[in-house]
Design a protein around this motif. Structure first.
Motif, mmCIF file in Angstrom:
data_model
loop_
_atom_site.group_PDB
_atom_site.id
_atom_site.type_symbol
_atom_site.label_atom_id
_atom_site.label_comp_id
_atom_site.label_asym_id
_atom_site.label_seq_id
_atom_site.Cartn_x
_atom_site.Cartn_y
_atom_site.Cartn_z
ATOM 1 N N LYS A 1 0.963 5.537 2.423
ATOM 2 C CA LYS A 1 -0.013 4.645 1.936
ATOM 3 C C LYS A 1 0.332 3.390 2.526
ATOM 4 C CE LYS A 1 -2.863 7.193 -1.316
ATOM 5 N NZ LYS A 1 -3.517 7.179 -2.597
ATOM 6 N N GLU A 2 -0.507 2.721 3.094
ATOM 7 C CA GLU A 2 -0.451 1.061 3.428
ATOM 8 C C GLU A 2 -0.529 0.414 2.493
ATOM 9 O OE1 GLU A 2 -2.112 -0.847 7.174
ATOM 10 O OE2 GLU A 2 -1.488 0.987 7.903
ATOM 11 N N PHE A 3 0.023 -0.749 2.370
ATOM 12 C CA PHE A 3 -0.232 -2.008 1.312
ATOM 13 C C PHE A 3 -1.638 -2.662 1.923
ATOM 14 C CE2 PHE A 3 -0.409 -6.344 0.247
ATOM 15 C CZ PHE A 3 -0.445 -6.332 -0.728
ATOM 16 N N LYS A 4 -2.216 -2.749 0.812
ATOM 17 C CA LYS A 4 -3.664 -3.635 0.848
ATOM 18 C C LYS A 4 -3.770 -4.573 0.154
ATOM 19 C CE LYS A 4 -6.318 0.477 2.798
ATOM 20 N NZ LYS A 4 -7.173 1.341 2.579
ATOM 21 N N GLU A 5 -4.504 -5.639 0.486
ATOM 22 C CA GLU A 5 -4.714 -6.877 -0.488
ATOM 23 C C GLU A 5 -5.793 -6.384 -1.550
ATOM 24 O OE1 GLU A 5 -3.212 -9.617 -1.089
ATOM 25 O OE2 GLU A 5 -1.804 -9.715 0.438
#
Length: 171
Positions: free
Chosen positions: A5-9
């Motif tokens: 999973k990619e980091f998201k703000e």
């Protein structure tokens, strides 16, 4: 297993929730909620508002019973109310537990004092050996000493006294 999973703000996470059908009428309140509680912890409160999977798509092995999409009419306001209820319930439970603990210790102390458990008769005289350690007098002394912290009324538990553990004192 590699984490994919990619980091998201937080604002991206709110957009993702909206795309999945969760209404967000007040983005500022929703952003404050995610900042305070966190996205993954908020998932426990959001879970009940997700759609149930049809029986043929349920994967019991992976414990997947709900879709990522939300039921019609679900709103972040519902999630906020559920989290507020959970917080209040936890406080009520904690206050009740603290009250129960104090009452239990008071009842135990009263019962033990009535039975005079701090003193034991010696076999060859009428004199009594007096217990000199807090653990001999109070079997909960070790528990009490680890339960430091604010008590109702602003009092604190005092530290367990450091004394010898012998029964040498007599009278």
């Amino acid at each position: 297993m590699e984490y994919t999973k990619e980091f998201k703000e937080r604002d991206e996470l709110l957009g993702q929730l909206e795309a999945r059908g969760l209404a967000i009428p007040d983005p500022t309140a929703a952003l404050n909620f995610l900042t305070r509680v966190g996205y993954f912890r908020s998932g426990a409160y959001r879970y009940v508002f997700r759609r149930l999977l049809p029986p043929e798509k349920i994967d019991a092995r992976l414990h997947q019973y709900r879709s990522d999409d939300y039921i019609a009419g679900a709103s972040i306001e519902h999630v906020l109310k559920l989290e507020a209820f959970d917080f209040k319930l936890a406080r009520v439970r904690q206050e009740g537990l603290l009250d129960f603990e104090v009452r239990l210790r008071a009842a135990m102390a009263h019962t033990l004092a009535a039975k005079n458990v701090a003193a034991t008769r010696t076999s060859n005289s009428s004199r009594r050996a007096v217990a000199t350690s807090s653990a001999e007098i109070n079997p909960l002394a070790n528990v009490q000493s680890s339960m430091r912290g604010p008590r109702p009324g602003g009092t604190r538990l005092s530290p367990a006294p450091k004394t010898k553990t012998s029964l040498s004192t007599t009278y």
